[in-house]
Design an enzyme around this catalytic site. Structure first.
Site, short mmCIF file in Angstrom:
data_model
loop_
_atom_site.label_atom_id
_atom_site.label_comp_id
_atom_site.label_asym_id
_atom_site.label_seq_id
_atom_site.Cartn_x
_atom_site.Cartn_y
_atom_site.Cartn_z
CG LEU A 83 -1.96 -1.04 1.35
CD1 LEU A 83 -1.65 -1.94 2.53
CD2 LEU A 83 -3.35 -0.45 1.51
CB ALA A 84 4.37 2.03 0.84
CD GLU A 86 4.58 10.92 -1.23
OE1 GLU A 86 3.60 11.64 -0.95
OE2 GLU A 86 5.56 10.79 -0.47
CB SER A 87 -2.13 8.48 -1.23
OG SER A 87 -2.26 9.34 -0.10
CB THR A 135 -6.20 4.46 -7.30
OG1 THR A 135 -7.23 5.41 -7.48
CG2 THR A 135 -5.09 4.76 -8.31
CG ASP A 136 -11.49 4.90 -8.63
OD1 ASP A 136 -10.56 5.65 -8.26
OD2 ASP A 136 -12.69 5.11 -8.32
CD GLU A 137 -7.56 9.54 -8.35
OE1 GLU A 137 -6.68 10.19 -8.93
OE2 GLU A 137 -8.07 9.89 -7.28
CE1 TYR A 183 -2.06 7.99 -5.80
CE2 TYR A 183 -4.18 8.45 -6.84
CZ TYR A 183 -3.40 7.69 -5.97
OH TYR A 183 -3.96 6.63 -5.30
CB SER A 184 -4.13 8.55 -11.93
OG SER A 184 -4.14 9.65 -12.79
CB SER A 186 3.00 7.64 -10.19
OG SER A 186 2.03 7.83 -9.17
CE LYS A 187 -1.48 3.31 -6.40
NZ LYS A 187 -0.79 2.63 -5.24
CG ASP A 313 -12.09 22.44 -11.12
OD1 ASP A 313 -11.97 21.72 -10.11
OD2 ASP A 313 -12.80 22.13 -12.09
N GLY A 316 -6.80 19.68 -14.28
CA GLY A 316 -7.07 18.35 -14.83
C GLY A 316 -8.03 17.53 -13.98
P1 NAD Z 1 -1.71 7.44 2.84
O1 NAD Z 1 -1.07 8.60 2.15
O2 NAD Z 1 -2.62 7.68 3.97
O3 NAD Z 1 -0.56 6.45 3.38
C1 NAD Z 1 0.56 6.13 2.60
C2 NAD Z 1 1.59 5.48 3.53
O4 NAD Z 1 2.73 5.12 2.72
C3 NAD Z 1 2.10 6.41 4.63
O5 NAD Z 1 2.12 5.73 5.86
C4 NAD Z 1 3.49 6.77 4.18
O6 NAD Z 1 4.39 7.03 5.25
C5 NAD Z 1 3.92 5.53 3.41
N1 NAD Z 1 4.95 5.81 2.40
C6 NAD Z 1 4.96 6.82 1.49
N2 NAD Z 1 6.10 6.78 0.78
C7 NAD Z 1 6.81 5.69 1.22
C8 NAD Z 1 8.05 5.12 0.86
N3 NAD Z 1 8.81 5.67 -0.09
N4 NAD Z 1 8.47 4.02 1.53
C9 NAD Z 1 7.71 3.48 2.52
N5 NAD Z 1 6.53 4.00 2.91
C10 NAD Z 1 6.08 5.09 2.27
O7 NAD Z 1 -2.40 6.61 1.69
P2 NAD Z 1 -3.77 5.78 1.69
O8 NAD Z 1 -4.87 6.69 1.37
O9 NAD Z 1 -3.82 4.93 2.89
O10 NAD Z 1 -3.52 4.85 0.42
C11 NAD Z 1 -2.84 3.61 0.55
C12 NAD Z 1 -2.76 2.96 -0.82
O11 NAD Z 1 -4.06 2.74 -1.33
C13 NAD Z 1 -2.02 3.78 -1.86
O12 NAD Z 1 -1.27 2.91 -2.66
C14 NAD Z 1 -3.13 4.43 -2.67
O13 NAD Z 1 -2.71 4.67 -4.00
C15 NAD Z 1 -4.18 3.35 -2.62
N6 NAD Z 1 -5.58 3.82 -2.71
C16 NAD Z 1 -6.04 4.81 -1.87
C17 NAD Z 1 -7.38 5.19 -1.95
C18 NAD Z 1 -7.95 6.24 -1.04
O14 NAD Z 1 -9.10 6.64 -1.21
N7 NAD Z 1 -7.23 6.73 -0.04
C19 NAD Z 1 -8.23 4.57 -2.87
C20 NAD Z 1 -7.71 3.57 -3.71
C21 NAD Z 1 -6.39 3.21 -3.61
O1 DAU Z 2 -10.45 7.33 -6.34
C1 DAU Z 2 -9.47 6.87 -5.47
C2 DAU Z 2 -8.58 8.02 -5.04
O2 DAU Z 2 -9.34 8.82 -4.15
C3 DAU Z 2 -7.30 7.55 -4.37
O3 DAU Z 2 -6.52 6.82 -5.29
C4 DAU Z 2 -6.48 8.76 -3.84
O4 DAU Z 2 -5.35 8.30 -3.15
C5 DAU Z 2 -7.38 9.55 -2.90
O5 DAU Z 2 -6.69 10.70 -2.46
C6 DAU Z 2 -8.70 9.95 -3.59
O6 DAU Z 2 -8.45 10.93 -4.63
P1 DAU Z 2 -9.40 12.21 -4.83
O7 DAU Z 2 -8.63 13.24 -5.54
O8 DAU Z 2 -10.71 11.80 -5.41
O9 DAU Z 2 -9.64 12.61 -3.27
P2 DAU Z 2 -9.68 14.03 -2.54
O10 DAU Z 2 -10.15 13.76 -1.15
O11 DAU Z 2 -8.43 14.79 -2.71
O12 DAU Z 2 -10.83 14.81 -3.31
C7 DAU Z 2 -12.15 14.31 -3.41
C8 DAU Z 2 -12.95 15.25 -4.29
O13 DAU Z 2 -13.11 16.50 -3.58
C9 DAU Z 2 -12.26 15.62 -5.59
O14 DAU Z 2 -13.23 15.77 -6.60
C10 DAU Z 2 -11.59 16.96 -5.30
C11 DAU Z 2 -12.54 17.61 -4.30
N1 DAU Z 2 -11.91 18.49 -3.30
C12 DAU Z 2 -10.85 17.99 -2.58
C13 DAU Z 2 -10.23 18.78 -1.61
C14 DAU Z 2 -9.06 18.25 -0.83
C15 DAU Z 2 -12.41 19.77 -3.06
O15 DAU Z 2 -13.39 20.20 -3.70
N2 DAU Z 2 -11.80 20.54 -2.10
C16 DAU Z 2 -10.72 20.10 -1.38
O16 DAU Z 2 -10.19 20.87 -0.53
#
Ligand code: NAD
Ligand code: DAU
Length: 377
Positions: A83-84, A86-87, A135-137, A183-184, A186-187, A313, A316
């Site tokens: 899971l690690a 940048e997200s 991720t779905d992105e 981000y997407s 890189s994923k 906005d 992208g």
């Molecule tokens: P998060 O940012 O909360 O946590 C990421 C963790 O990875 C942190 O603990 C961070 O310290 C660690 N990390 C970052 N860089 C690292 C490195 N170089 N080496 C080791 N550890 C490192 O992220 P999250 O929201 O918990 O997401 C976890 C995973 O799930 C990610 O791969 C993300 O792409 C994926 N994902 C997240 C969501 C979402 O909605 N949050 C949805 C779908 C997929």
């Molecule tokens: O779809 C899965 C993804 O969801 C994960 O892969 C990512 O790690 C996770 O961060 C998340 O991405 P989003 O960009 O969708 O999440 P975020 O919470 O940043 O934003 C959700 C929506 O809200 C998006 O349309 C942008 C908008 N937004 C976000 C922030 C932070 C705002 O309008 N204002 C804000 O301040």
């Protein structure tokens, strides 16, 4: 059966739920949580399991290949849940290089370390698993064809009653990759590397692509915890663009349950989409958050609505994400357990009851504390 499982990113949001679930559910496994503790990693997320006999924490950077070799070998790892990463999309727009380094090169280093170790064993890849959380992105963006929302075609599922859909298309496992943000991109690249290690070397890999998670322990740069915290502090709620973008929200513990199921029973080399059957336009979701926070704080109804502030906005900005996770439902019997109304109530309550957790992050205290504590390990 004894298993040594490496969970990367276990100090982050989703990772901490996965670690907690595995530590509690599998006392015979050794769960090794590998995390670099970036700004997003927080060991306070795991206080309740940190002293358990089947739990170990290792501070390391996944992009450090020698460290990955050492850790995978030392702990005799036979399963990896990766899971690690940048997200956060907004950070990737400002600093794409960090995303390429961790998400692409880091995933590659982990794959290579696992390959070398597993190929050195007499049994080779037998009983091994490399499970990559994505991720779905990566699929890009769907059009918003029904701005008012129509009844979801998935409303037969228990958790999707009354849900709207904002278009006729959904991301399926067969949808072509078309990432837009750094981000997407890189994923997507890391997903391709994972599949390449299966196709080229025969590594038993799995990939899942999940929609937006919400719930406890999410870093307050993401929409839901950011807005809960800002409402509590009477600060502006920055809505990107017109607030019309649509996301499909899933409670994080439901994601962790899916990960457990797929890790143990998913088909090697396969892909599963995981989603909430739960589409929300940002502005509608924000109004639900405001209503819930105000109600739980005992504020007059609607008193925080004036905090809504429309801002420029996101560059992208993908319009709509919506997952079709019927394959996972049909093959492994998974579906979200919580109705959104229940999930958001639980989530808001959790943040209001854990203000210290939030305040420590916002003030940077935890970073200083853990930075010093683990600097020399
Ligand atoms: P998060 O940012 O909360 O946590 C990421 C963790 O990875 C942190 O603990 C961070 O310290 C660690 N990390 C970052 N860089 C690292 C490195 N170089 N080496 C080791 N550890 C490192 O992220 P999250 O929201 O918990 O997401 C976890 C995973 O799930 C990610 O791969 C993300 O792409 C994926 N994902 C997240 C969501 C979402 O909605 N949050 C949805 C779908 C997929
Ligand atoms: O779809 C899965 C993804 O969801 C994960 O892969 C990512 O790690 C996770 O961060 C998340 O991405 P989003 O960009 O969708 O999440 P975020 O919470 O940043 O934003 C959700 C929506 O809200 C998006 O349309 C942008 C908008 N937004 C976000 C922030 C932070 C705002 O309008 N204002 C804000 O301040």
């Amino acid at each position: 059966m004894r298993r040594n499982i490496l969970v990367t990113g276990g100090a982050g949001f989703i990772g901490s739920h996965v670690v907690r679930l595995f530590v509690n559910k599998y006392p015979d496994y050794r769960i090794v949580n590998l995390d670099k503790l970036t700004y997003a990693g927080n060991l306070a997320n795991l206080k309740d399991v940190e002293n358990r006999a089947n739990y170990t924490f290792v501070k390391a950077d996944i992009a450090d290949l020698d460290e990955m070799r050492r850790i995978v070998g030392t702990y005799e790892i036979d399963g990896i849940i990766h899971l690690a990463a940048e997200s956060h999309v907004d950070r990737s727009i400002k600093d794409p290089f960090t995303f390429a380094r961790t998400n692409v090169m880091g995933t590659l280093a982990l794959l290579q370390a696992a390959k070398e170790y597993w190929e050195s064993l007499p049994e080779g890849y037998d009983g091994k698993r490399f499970y990559h959380i994505s991720t779905d992105e990566v699929y890009g963006a769907l059009e918003l064809t029904d701005p008012e929302g129509v009844e979801s075609p998935f409303s037969t599922t228990a958790s999707s009653e009354r849900r709207n859909a904002y278009g006729t298309e959904f991301f399926k496992e067969t949808t072509r990759y078309n990432p837009h943000s750094p981000y997407s991109a890189s994923k997507a690249s890391s997903d391709h590397f994972v599949r390449a290690y299966h196709d080229t070397y025969g590594m038993p890999t799995l990939v899942t692509n999940c929609s937006n998670n919400y719930g406890p322990y999410q870093f307050p740069e993401k929409l839901i915890p950011l807005f809960i915290n800002n409402i509590r502090r009477g600060k502006p709620l920055p809505v990107y663009g017109k607030g019309e973008n649509v996301r499909d929200w899933l409670f994080v513990e439901d994601h962790a349950r899916a990960i457990d199921l797929i890790f143990h029973r998913g088909k090697v080399a396969d892909t599963y989409n995981i989603g909430g059957f739960n589409e929300w336009k940002n502005i509608d979701l924000i109004k639900v958050i405001i209503e819930t926070v105000d109600r739980l704080l005992g504020n007059p109804k609607g008193c925080s609505e004036h905090l809504i502030t429309y801002v420029a906005d996101r560059q992208g900005h993908d319009m709509r994400y919506a997952i079709d996770s019927r394959k996972l439902q049909a093959e492994l019997g998974w579906e979200p357990s919580l109705q959104f109304e229940e999930g958001i109530e639980k989530t808001v309550r959790w943040y209001l009851d854990h203000q210290e957790w939030m305040d420590d992050i916002v003030s940077g205290d935890y970073e200083r504390y853990y930075g010093e504590m683990y600097a020399n390990r």
